[in-house]
Write an enzyme that holds these catalytic residues in place. Structure first.
Site, PDB file in Angstrom:
ATOM      1  N   GLU A  38      -5.396   3.161   6.441  1.00 40.37           N
ATOM      2  CA  GLU A  38      -5.187   2.924   5.017  1.00 40.37           C
ATOM      3  C   GLU A  38      -5.858   4.037   4.217  1.00 40.37           C
ATOM      4  O   GLU A  38      -5.326   4.499   3.211  1.00 40.37           O
ATOM      5  CB  GLU A  38      -5.780   1.557   4.640  1.00 40.37           C
ATOM      6  CG  GLU A  38      -5.106   0.926   3.453  1.00 40.37           C
ATOM      7  CD  GLU A  38      -6.047   0.672   2.310  1.00 40.37           C
ATOM      8  OE1 GLU A  38      -6.503   1.660   1.702  1.00 40.37           O
ATOM      9  OE2 GLU A  38      -6.294  -0.495   2.008  1.00 40.37           O
ATOM     10  N   CYS A  60     -11.110  -0.746   2.845  1.00 41.55           N
ATOM     11  CA  CYS A  60     -10.569  -1.025   4.174  1.00 41.55           C
ATOM     12  C   CYS A  60     -10.059   0.267   4.811  1.00 41.55           C
ATOM     13  O   CYS A  60      -9.351   1.044   4.165  1.00 41.55           O
ATOM     14  CB  CYS A  60      -9.440  -2.043   4.078  1.00 41.55           C
ATOM     15  SG  CYS A  60     -10.056  -3.704   3.738  1.00 41.55           S
ATOM     16  N   ARG A  86       0.816  -1.234   0.000  1.00 38.14           N
ATOM     17  CA  ARG A  86       0.000   0.000   0.000  1.00 38.14           C
ATOM     18  C   ARG A  86       0.846   1.280   0.000  1.00 38.14           C
ATOM     19  O   ARG A  86       0.420   2.313   0.540  1.00 38.14           O
ATOM     20  CB  ARG A  86      -0.952   0.030   1.194  1.00 38.14           C
ATOM     21  CG  ARG A  86      -1.992  -1.048   1.209  1.00 38.14           C
ATOM     22  CD  ARG A  86      -2.917  -0.971  -0.012  1.00 38.14           C
ATOM     23  NE  ARG A  86      -4.036  -1.876   0.129  1.00 38.14           N
ATOM     24  CZ  ARG A  86      -4.011  -3.149  -0.277  1.00 38.14           C
ATOM     25  NH1 ARG A  86      -2.944  -3.648  -0.878  1.00 38.14           N
ATOM     26  NH2 ARG A  86      -5.068  -3.912  -0.115  1.00 38.14           N
TER      27      ARG A  86
HETATM   28  N1  EPU Z   1     -11.763 -11.572   8.840  1.00 32.69           N
HETATM   29  C1  EPU Z   1     -12.514 -11.711   9.968  1.00 32.69           C
HETATM   30  N2  EPU Z   1     -13.494 -10.795  10.206  1.00 32.69           N
HETATM   31  C2  EPU Z   1     -13.752  -9.750   9.375  1.00 32.69           C
HETATM   32  C3  EPU Z   1     -12.967  -9.610   8.210  1.00 32.69           C
HETATM   33  C4  EPU Z   1     -11.971 -10.542   7.971  1.00 32.69           C
HETATM   34  O1  EPU Z   1     -12.301 -12.616  10.746  1.00 32.69           O
HETATM   35  O2  EPU Z   1     -14.655  -8.967   9.670  1.00 32.69           O
HETATM   36  C5  EPU Z   1     -10.748 -12.584   8.535  1.00 32.69           C
HETATM   37  C6  EPU Z   1     -11.172 -13.411   7.337  1.00 32.69           C
HETATM   38  O3  EPU Z   1     -11.990 -14.477   7.707  1.00 32.69           O
HETATM   39  C7  EPU Z   1      -9.849 -13.886   6.786  1.00 32.69           C
HETATM   40  C8  EPU Z   1      -8.899 -12.753   7.131  1.00 32.69           C
HETATM   41  O4  EPU Z   1      -9.529 -11.977   8.143  1.00 32.69           O
HETATM   42  O5  EPU Z   1      -9.422 -15.046   7.433  1.00 32.69           O
HETATM   43  C9  EPU Z   1      -8.557 -11.878   5.930  1.00 32.69           C
HETATM   44  O6  EPU Z   1      -9.733 -11.306   5.420  1.00 32.69           O
HETATM   45  P1  EPU Z   1      -9.897 -10.965   3.841  1.00 32.69           P
HETATM   46  O7  EPU Z   1      -9.618 -12.179   3.038  1.00 32.69           O
HETATM   47  O8  EPU Z   1     -11.202 -10.294   3.682  1.00 32.69           O
HETATM   48  O9  EPU Z   1      -8.717 -10.003   3.521  1.00 32.69           O
HETATM   49  P2  EPU Z   1      -8.214  -8.697   4.261  1.00 32.69           P
HETATM   50  O10 EPU Z   1      -6.789  -8.928   4.664  1.00 32.69           O
HETATM   51  O11 EPU Z   1      -9.160  -8.246   5.299  1.00 32.69           O
HETATM   52  C10 EPU Z   1      -7.170  -7.542   2.170  1.00 32.69           C
HETATM   53  C11 EPU Z   1      -7.154  -6.125   1.649  1.00 32.69           C
HETATM   54  C12 EPU Z   1      -8.405  -5.867   0.815  1.00 32.69           C
HETATM   55  C13 EPU Z   1      -8.479  -6.877  -0.310  1.00 32.69           C
HETATM   56  C14 EPU Z   1      -8.526  -8.269   0.301  1.00 32.69           C
HETATM   57  C15 EPU Z   1      -8.584  -9.386  -0.742  1.00 32.69           C
HETATM   58  C16 EPU Z   1      -6.007  -4.700   3.253  1.00 32.69           C
HETATM   59  C17 EPU Z   1      -6.156  -3.723   4.374  1.00 32.69           C
HETATM   60  N3  EPU Z   1      -7.142  -5.205   2.760  1.00 32.69           N
HETATM   61  O12 EPU Z   1      -8.268  -7.616   3.070  1.00 32.69           O
HETATM   62  O13 EPU Z   1      -8.247  -4.562   0.257  1.00 32.69           O
HETATM   63  O14 EPU Z   1      -9.633  -6.646  -1.103  1.00 32.69           O
HETATM   64  O15 EPU Z   1      -7.334  -8.482   1.104  1.00 32.69           O
HETATM   65  O16 EPU Z   1      -7.323  -9.695  -1.213  1.00 32.69           O
HETATM   66  O17 EPU Z   1      -4.879  -4.986   2.831  1.00 32.69           O
HETATM   67  C18 EPU Z   1      -8.626  -2.232   0.616  1.00 32.69           C
HETATM   68  O18 EPU Z   1      -7.405  -2.097   0.556  1.00 32.69           O
HETATM   69  O19 EPU Z   1      -9.394  -1.253   0.733  1.00 32.69           O
HETATM   70  C19 EPU Z   1      -9.183  -3.575   0.541  1.00 32.69           C
HETATM   71  C20 EPU Z   1     -10.469  -3.814   0.709  1.00 32.69           C
END
Ligand code: EPU
Length: 303
Positions: free
Chosen positions: A298, A227, A175
């Site tokens: 972010e 996010c 990022r």
């Molecule tokens: N999780 C929870 N509760 C929640 C949300 C997530 O337990 O409310 C757990 C999920 O079950 C999973 C883990 O956290 O095991 C990761 O969640 P997810 O796969 O949704 O990915 P993330 O790390 O939360 C990142 C990026 C997103 C991107 C997704 C998909 C960041 C801050 N976020 O989310 O990017 O779409 O991966 O690759 O790096 C953004 O940057 O605005 C964004 C949405």
């Protein structure tokens, strides 16, 4: 302020509307000044114009990662047009080079790459912003970040003027994006990506699959800026920390954390900047108390 053909200077921001109208979060007042570059041949005049405003400069792309203050933000909003739709511009070994203006929507670039049978970008499906915004943040999802595919970027800055910078001059990390050794503001005008060849149908199928996955896990189509916090470490998702700290459905005024994904803060209708800040600080404090992690924003705060 001196008038320059090709660059509009709008006092009071009336032309483009308020930041509430121009950001996905739907919050933010009318910027004090807006500078709009519609003829890039005149861009050398830009540093002087911006200096004369004596205001902090904020570059606006599609406004999908911004939380701006209400009232009359004392900022100079900078917008520009390149008119450069994505197109194939050459080849380099096994790579095809595709160039695209920073003011294009990322979705337009992804669709064009798929049409041309160019693979590698489909993990970015569903990221709503402009190509420039995606580059500035090194946006990523499903194991791919846009920076991974950059061959060169055309930029403008007071220090460099107009410059086509090869990848070696750029740095991308989680990022974050930057020009090595460069201080101060710069505009990303267009990018050339190096992409491997694939089959259009398979690329489209991958785009669809990533989109479906996102729809299932993220509150797409709501008023939010994606996010709110960065993941504090690669294997420590902020969404999980917020969820475990009980932030889902936590509310302040018109702002609320989503019950689908805890790292999405939604404007449920009449959210204010100060509601958003209160909720952010509460979330930070609770996550710190529950897990020991200190979350960084972010979204970009425009105060
Ligand atoms: N999780 C929870 N509760 C929640 C949300 C997530 O337990 O409310 C757990 C999920 O079950 C999973 C883990 O956290 O095991 C990761 O969640 P997810 O796969 O949704 O990915 P993330 O790390 O939360 C990142 C990026 C997103 C991107 C997704 C998909 C960041 C801050 N976020 O989310 O990017 O779409 O991966 O690759 O790096 C953004 O940057 O605005 C964004 C949405």
């Amino acid at each position: 302020m001196q008038k320059v053909p090709g660059i509009d200077i709008i006092q009071g921001g009336r032309a483009g509307g308020s930041l509430a109208q121009r950001t996905s979060m739907g919050i933010g007042g009318m910027p004090e000044v807006e500078v709009r570059v519609f003829d890039l041949a005149k861009i050398d005049a830009l540093p002087k114009i911006l200096e004369d405003t004596a205001l902090p400069v904020h570059i606006l792309g599609a406004g999908t990662n911004i939380l701006a203050r209400d009232g009359a933000p004392q900022i100079c909003l900078l917008t520009f047009e390149t008119g450069l739709r994505p197109e194939v511009v050459g080849r380099e070994g096994e790579y095809t080079l595709m160039r695209c203006g920073a003011d294009m929507r990322l979705a337009v670039l992804l669709a064009k790459a798929a049409d041309c049978g160019l693979a590698g970008l489909s993990g970015l499906a569903g990221i709503p912003g402009s190509v420039g915004g995606a580059l500035a943040m090194n946006a990523g999802s499903y194991g791919t970040s846009i920076g991974d595919h950059v061959r060169s970027m055309r930029v403008f800055s007071p220090l460099l003027g107009l410059a086509d910078l090869p990848r070696e001059r750029l740095e991308f990390s989680y990022r974050r994006a930057g020009i090595k050794g460069h201080e101060g503001w710069y505009l990303i005008l267009d990018v050339t990506l190096a992409l491997k060849t694939g089959r259009t149908e398979e690329i489209r199928e991958h785009l669809r699959a990533c989109m479906e996955e996102k729809k299932a896990r993220q509150p797409l189509g709501t008023r939010s800026a994606g996010c709110v916090f960065k993941n504090p470490a690669p294997d420590v998702p902020a969404g999980r920390l917020l969820d475990e700290a009980g932030l889902k459905l936590e509310r302040e005024g018109g702002m609320m954390f989503s019950d689908i994904h805890a790292n999405f803060m939604l404007n449920t209708g009449n959210g204010l900047f100060r509601d958003a800040l209160t909720l952010i600080e509460r979330a930070r404090a609770r996550v710190l108390a529950a897990s020991g992690w200190n979350l960084d924003l972010e979204v970009k705060l425009w105060t």
